[in-house]
Design an enzyme around this catalytic site. Structure first.
Site, short mmCIF file in Angstrom:
data_model
loop_
_atom_site.label_atom_id
_atom_site.label_comp_id
_atom_site.label_asym_id
_atom_site.label_seq_id
_atom_site.Cartn_x
_atom_site.Cartn_y
_atom_site.Cartn_z
N GLU A 1 11.43 19.32 -27.07
CA GLU A 1 12.13 18.04 -27.06
C GLU A 1 13.60 18.30 -27.42
O GLU A 1 13.99 19.39 -27.79
CB GLU A 1 11.50 17.10 -28.08
CG GLU A 1 10.04 16.80 -27.78
CD GLU A 1 9.48 15.65 -28.61
OE1 GLU A 1 9.13 15.90 -29.77
OE2 GLU A 1 9.43 14.53 -28.08
N CYS B 1 6.48 18.27 -40.31
CA CYS B 1 5.88 19.35 -39.54
C CYS B 1 6.65 20.65 -39.70
O CYS B 1 6.09 21.72 -39.51
CB CYS B 1 5.79 18.95 -38.08
SG CYS B 1 7.32 18.28 -37.47
N GLY C 1 -4.04 16.42 -30.81
CA GLY C 1 -3.21 16.91 -29.71
C GLY C 1 -4.01 17.67 -28.67
O GLY C 1 -3.78 17.55 -27.46
N GLU D 1 3.92 18.02 -29.87
CA GLU D 1 4.58 18.49 -31.10
C GLU D 1 3.54 18.35 -32.20
O GLU D 1 3.19 17.24 -32.59
CB GLU D 1 5.81 17.62 -31.43
CG GLU D 1 6.90 17.65 -30.38
CD GLU D 1 7.69 18.94 -30.33
OE1 GLU D 1 7.38 19.87 -31.11
OE2 GLU D 1 8.59 19.03 -29.48
N ASN E 1 4.91 10.22 -40.02
CA ASN E 1 5.79 10.88 -41.00
C ASN E 1 7.28 10.60 -40.78
O ASN E 1 8.01 10.43 -41.74
CB ASN E 1 5.48 12.38 -41.08
CG ASN E 1 5.69 13.10 -39.79
OD1 ASN E 1 5.60 12.50 -38.71
ND2 ASN E 1 5.98 14.37 -39.87
#
Ligand code: NAP
Ligand code: MG
Length: 458
Positions: A438, A264, A213, A230, A132
Site C-alpha cells: 500500500e 502491526c 486474511g 496487510e 487498531n
C-alpha cells in the site's frame, strides 16, 4: 427490526453509541449504488477527480480536531496521536489527488500500427479494516482506489466504526457523489464476507489478522479476485553493540508501546548483541518507567488503554510462565476516573527464541528481549518468525546497516529509527505479514488493470 451493536469507550468501559449492523441485502444495495456511481466517476476528466479528492482532503482537514476527539473516545488513542492520524488522512487524500492526471499508460513499438496501454479501474473496491488504526488504514485503501477511478465500499471494525462513519459523511459534504464512497457497518462474517463473494466487488483490500486474511484470500481466489493483505507482525528491533545505546534504548518503548502495542509494526522483539545486553537493559528500564500511561484526552499521555476487556485478557494470557524483567505503570482499578478502562502496563520480558512470547503476535504493550551473538545470528533470529512486516537496525557501522537491512526478510525496515509509515513510501509485509503493498508512488496503479490496445494502420 435492524440489529445494532454498542460502541464502547475503552478508557471508561462506558457505552458511546448504538450502530446499525447491515445485513447482506443492505450490503448488496450499497454495492449496487457503488456500481452506478463508479461509471460516472470514471468518465470524469482526470482533473475533475483530482479536484474532488482535494475538496475531500480540505473537508477532512477542517474536521481534523473533531475526528481526533472521536478517535480518542472510540479507540483510546492519545490525543496527540489521534490528531496526527486525522491530518494524515487529509495528507493521503491530497497525495493521491495528484494521481488521476499521472496514471499514464505506455506506447509500445509494434509493426503495422500503434500499441498503447490504459490503466482501467477495477470498478468497485471493497476495503475491510481493523480496529487498531481505524481512519489511517481506511485512507490507505480508499484514497488511491478512488483516485484510480474506482468506487469504494468500506467496512470498519465493529469495535471502532465512528471515525469511518464520519469520513463517509464528510465525503458527501465535500461533494463526492452518493454511492461513490460508502461506509457499511456490520460484522466481518456478513459485510466483509459479502465483499469477498459479491461478483461486482472486483478487488478486496483486507487489513487484520493473518487467520482471517487467509480466509479472505481463499474466498477471493474462488472469485479470481485480486486481494491486498496487510496482516500481523512480530517485528525485531536489532541493537548492535556498536549502536548509540542511549538513543536506541530511549527510542525502544515508542517502537513497541505506541498505541498500547496494538500496532502491526510494533517492534515486539528486541534482539540485543550479547556484549551490550546488560547495559541496554539498564538504559531501557528508566525509559519504560517514564512511559506515561493514562487518560488519552490528556496531552501528556503516551499510551491509552487496550481496545476491549477481552483483548486485555488475551494480552495478559501471553505473560503466563514468562520471566518479567520490569513493568511500567498504568491507572489503578480504584482510580475513580479511569478505573474501569482496559489498562495494561508496559511490560518487558526476558525470553528465549522458542518461547511463545518471542514467536506469537501479542498486539499489546509487551516486549520480549533476547540476546544474540553476532551479525549472522542477529539476521537468523530476526528471520526466525512466520511474519515479515517491519523492523529496526541500530548500528553506527554503515556496511553492517546495509548488510542487515538486505538480510532481514521484512517489507519495511528502518535504520537508527523506528519509522514505518510515510504515505509517499511503500508499506506492506512479506511472509505471513501480507501480500501486495500500500501507499507510496505506485498505490493508485495497484487499483487498476492494464488494458493493451493495438490499432492497425495498414
Ligand atoms: P480481524 O479479526 O482479522 O478483523 C479485521 C477486520 O476483518 C474487521 O473489520 C473484522 O470485522 C473483519 N472480519 C472478521 N472476520 C471476517 C471474515 N470472515 N470475512 C471478512 N472480514 C472479516 O483483526 P483485528 O482483530 O481487528 O485486528 C488485529 C490484527 O490485525 C492483528 O493481527 C494485526 O497485526 C493486524 N493488523 C495488521 C496491519 C497491517 O497493516 N499489516 C494493520 C493493523 C492490524 P469485525 O469488526 O466484525 O470483527
Ligand atoms: Mg477479530
Amino acid at each position: 427490526m435492524t440489529s445494532t451493536f454498542t460502541v464502547i469507550d475503552p478508557t471508561t468501559a462506558r457505552p458511546i453509541r448504538e450502530i446499525a449492523r447491515a445485513d447482506e441485502a443492505q450490503t448488496d444495495a450499497a454495492i449496487a449504488r457503488a456500481v452506478v456511481a463508479q461509471r460516472s466517476w470514471a468518465s470524469l476528466p482526470p482533473v475533475a477527480r483530482a479536484d474532488a479528492l482535494r475538496a475531500f482532503a480540505r473537508v477532512v482537514e477542517a474536521h481534523a480536531e473533531e475526528l481526533a476527539q472521536l478517535e480518542v473516545r472510540n479507540s483510546g488513542h492519545p490525543i496527540g496521536s489521534a490528531r496526527w492520524e486525522a491530518s494524515h488522512v487529509a495528507q493521503v487524500l491530497n497525495f493521491y489527488a495528484g494521481a488521476p492526471e499521472r496514471l499514464s499508460g505506455q506506447q509500445i513499438p509494434v509493426a503495422g500500427g500503434m500499441d498503447v496501454t490504459f490503466h482501467e479501474p477495477y470498478g468497485v473496491v471493497g476495503i475491510i479494516v481493523p480496529w487498531n488504526f481505524p481512519m489511517t488504514i481506511a485512507s490507505w485503501g480508499f484514497a488511491p482506489a478512488l483516485a484510480a477511478g474506482n468506487a469504494v465500499v468500506l467496512k470498519p471494525a465493529e469495535l471502532t466504526p465512528l471515525t469511518a462513519i464520519r469520513l463517509g459523511e464528510l465525503a458527501l459534504e465535500a461533494g463526492l457523489a452518493d454511492g461513490l464512497f460508502t461506509v457499511i457497518t456490520g460484522s466481518g462474517s456478513v459485510v466483509g464476507q459479502r465483499f469477498v463473494s459479491h461478483p461486482d466487488v472486483r478487488k478486496v483490500v483486507f487489513t487484520g489478522s493473518t487467520s482471517v486474511g487467509m480466509d479472505v484470500a481463499a474466498g477471493c481466489a474462488r472469485e479470481l479476485k485480486p486481494v491486498t493483505l496487510e496482516l500481523g507482525g512480530k517485528s525485531a528491533n536489532l541493537v548492535f553493540a556498536d549502536a548509540d545505546l542511549e538513543k536506541a534504548a530511549a527510542a525502544a518503548p515508542g517502537a513497541v508501546f505506541d498505541n498500547a502495542g496494538q500496532d502491526c509494526c510494533a517492534r515486539s522483539r528486541i534482539l540485543v548483541e550479547r556484549s551490550a545486553y546488560d547495559r541496554f537493559l539498564e538504559l531501557l528500564e528508566p525509559a519504560v518507567r517514564a512511559w506515561r500511561v493514562g487518560d488519552p484526552a490528556d496531552e501528556g499521555t503516551d499510551m491509552g488503554p487496550l481496545i476491549s476487556a477481552s483483548h486485555r485478557s488475551t494480552v495478559a494470557g501471553f505473560l503466563d510462565g514468562t520471566n518479567v524483567a520490569f513493568r511500567g505503570s498504568a491507572p489503578a482499578s480504584d482510580d475513580p476516573m479511569l478505573g474501569d478502562g482496559f489498562w495494561f502496563p508496559p511490560t518487558v520480558v526476558l525470553a528465549e527464541p522458542h518461547d511463545r512470547i518471542a514467536r506469537e503476535e501479542v498486539f499489546g504493550p509487551v516486549v520480549a528481549v533476547l540476546p544474540f551473538d553476532d551479525e549472522a545470528d542477529a539476521i537468523r533470529l530476526a528471520n526466525d518468525t512466520a511474519y515479515g512486516l517491519a523492523g529496526s537496525i541500530w548500528t553506527e557501522n554503515l556496511g553492517r546497516a546495509v548488510r542487515v537491512s538486505r538480510g532481514v526478510k521484512s517489507g519495511v525496515l528502518s535504520v537508527n529509527s523506528h519509522s514505518s509509515v510515510r504515505y509517499w513510501t511503500p508499506f506492506g509485509g512479506m511472509k505471513a505479514s501480507g501480500l501486495g503493498r500500500e501507499l507510496g508512488p505506485d498505490a493508485a496503479e495497484h487499483f487498476t488493470e492494464t488494458k493493451n490496445v493495438f490499432f492497425a494502420t495498414e
